[in-house]
Scaffold this active site. Structure first.
Site, PDB file in Angstrom:
ATOM      1  N   ASP A  72      -2.012 -51.717  -3.584  1.00 50.16           N
ATOM      2  CA  ASP A  72      -1.156 -50.788  -3.271  1.00 50.16           C
ATOM      3  C   ASP A  72       0.449 -50.217  -3.691  1.00 50.16           C
ATOM      4  O   ASP A  72       0.681 -51.177  -3.432  1.00 50.16           O
ATOM      5  CB  ASP A  72      -0.604 -51.902  -2.001  1.00 50.16           C
ATOM      6  CG  ASP A  72      -0.783 -50.997  -1.093  1.00 50.16           C
ATOM      7  OD1 ASP A  72      -1.375 -51.097   1.021  1.00 50.16           O
ATOM      8  OD2 ASP A  72       0.733 -49.754  -0.628  1.00 50.16           O
ATOM      9  N   ASP A 120      -2.983 -43.979  -1.605  1.00 48.41           N
ATOM     10  CA  ASP A 120      -2.200 -45.290  -2.619  1.00 48.41           C
ATOM     11  C   ASP A 120      -2.752 -46.417  -2.119  1.00 48.41           C
ATOM     12  O   ASP A 120      -1.522 -47.366  -2.787  1.00 48.41           O
ATOM     13  CB  ASP A 120      -0.422 -45.184  -1.372  1.00 48.41           C
ATOM     14  CG  ASP A 120      -0.802 -45.534  -0.021  1.00 48.41           C
ATOM     15  OD1 ASP A 120      -2.019 -45.704   0.501  1.00 48.41           O
ATOM     16  OD2 ASP A 120       0.339 -45.686   0.366  1.00 48.41           O
ATOM     17  N   GLU A 121      -4.094 -46.710  -1.843  1.00 49.93           N
ATOM     18  CA  GLU A 121      -4.686 -47.827  -2.457  1.00 49.93           C
ATOM     19  C   GLU A 121      -6.037 -47.583  -2.299  1.00 49.93           C
ATOM     20  O   GLU A 121      -6.568 -46.597  -2.831  1.00 49.93           O
ATOM     21  CB  GLU A 121      -4.686 -48.404  -0.869  1.00 49.93           C
ATOM     22  CG  GLU A 121      -4.625 -48.175   0.310  1.00 49.93           C
ATOM     23  CD  GLU A 121      -4.814 -49.090   1.323  1.00 49.93           C
ATOM     24  OE1 GLU A 121      -4.742 -50.067   1.103  1.00 49.93           O
ATOM     25  OE2 GLU A 121      -4.245 -48.359   2.453  1.00 49.93           O
TER      26      GLU A 121
END
Length: 361
Positions: free
Chosen positions: A9, A107-108
């Site tokens: 993350d 974003d992960e």
DNA sequence: TCTGGGGTCCTAGGACCC
DNA sequence: TCTGGGGTCCTAGGACCC
């Protein structure tokens, strides 16, 4: 060698990407949201850690955020820039030897690895992502997806944390059920009504009681969440979207019928571009309306024939709206096109979502 | 204080059929 | 005249996440 789930993350992703092209803002509170105008109807996408110290959070109205932190620098959302940065990050993850990458968002991602030293893997990922993109990330290590996902929170920022069957209750047992991925305030309140306050309570709860309250699928699923039990299989099969939609919150509420018809027509056209790119026509039209001040209604209708015709989709949405409309001004309009499933349905051809209650534990 | 825009999945209940 | 039980399809609505 044994299998591990890593959850990667990026730290304050959107703000961090903006800081790369505006290094002079480093160290100052930065808020990214809407068009960067605090007088507009919009919310915070991401706040830098400096801004978070003033109480600014994602999802907060920009007006409120600016009141909490008047000296913050406000920036507009630049989705293509974040999309490009995200691609670089995901490519870096895929380049890890033996890694299977399941993307969860900009974003992960989950990364499946077979290793004796997951911490070393995590540190190498952090170093490689930093070298490739100048971005920092945190990594959660778990023996299931949910444990890896939750572990990341304890690693932030720039850290690594391991959460497994061995330390699950030690770390999570006394925390509220809402600390779990998939338990929000509503479900948390209903659980509290059953006397289930903590993760430990939830783990010990009678599955039949949970099923009676939440249904045969969700009830037992929440019980498994309480124990940290979930799938541990990281799946890189491309996800096939079910629907595409567009919605707009108007800076000035709409009340003129001609204006409303034009707005719906424009949404329908944008939606058709998205589903045409997907190559599957619209089977069902969803309408979402937010009347002023803040009352949301959704309606949907199945079409007689699948279509790519924006006129037909728009007219269907307008028809659904007419059945609701009583001259209240409109804040938001949304049109969503649910696409015809691929041959054989979704289950055969696509991975389940990472949070799918049906996924085996 | 005033609440975005992109999604996914589950459940309840009515209609309809056998 | 009043009525079952099972199945499927459809719509509305709720909840959650990034």
């Amino acid at each position: 060698m044994s299998p591990w789930v890593l959850h990667v993350d990026l730290d304050q992703f959107i703000a961090a990407v903006e800081l790369l092209r505006r290094p002079e803002l480093r160290g100052r509170p930065v808020i990214v949201g809407g068009r960067g105008d605090p007088t507009e109807r919009a919310v915070v996408s991401t706040a830098s850690y400096e801004a978070r110290e003033f109480g600014v959070r994602s999802g907060m109205p920009l007006k409120v955020a600016v009141r909490k932190c008047p000296e913050a620098v406000l920036l507009p959302v630049d989705a293509p820039l974040y999309e490009a940065a995200s691609q670089q990050v995901m490519d870096t993850l895929r380049a890890q030897p033996g890694a299977v990458v399941e993307v969860l968002g900009w974003d992960e991602a989950f990364v499946g690895v077979d290793t004796d030293d997951p911490e070393a893997c995590a540190r190498r990922i952090q170093a490689d992502v930093l070298a490739a993109t100048d971005l920092h990330c945190s990594v959660g290590i778990g023996d299931t997806k949910i444990r890896a996902k939750i572990a990341t929170d304890f690693g932030k920022p720039q850290g690594v944390f391991r959460l497994t069957r061995d330390n699950w209750f030690e770390v999570m047992g006394e925390r509220p059920t809402t600390a779990l991925w998939g338990v929000g305030s509503r479900i948390g309140a209903r659980l509290a009504g059953l006397g289930v306050e903590t993760v430990r309570d939830l783990a010990a709860a009678d599955p039949d009681r949970l099923a009676a309250e939440f249904g045969p699928s969700m009830g037992p699923y929440y019980g498994r969440l309480g124990r940290g039990v979930s799938s541990a299989t990281v799946d890189d099969t491309p996800y096939i979207p079910r629907a595409h939609g567009r919605e707009v919150t108007y800076q000035q509420n709409l009340s003129d019928p001609a204006e409303i018809a034009t707005a719906i027509g424009s949404l329908a056209e944008q939606v058709v571009k998205d589903i045409a790119a997907e190559g599957r026509p619209c089977m069902r039209v969803h309408l979402k309306v937010r009347f002023a001040p803040f009352f949301t209604v959704a309606r949907s209708r199945k079409l007689a024939e699948p279509t790519y015709d924006p006129g037909l989709i728009g007219d269907t949405a307008l028809d659904l709206l007419r059945a609701l409309h009583d001259d209240r001004p409109i804040r938001l309009l949304g049109v969503r096109a649910e696409m015809v499933p691929p041959e054989g349905g979704y289950d055969d051809q696509t991975r389940r979502t990472a949070r799918d209650p049906r996924a085996a534990g």
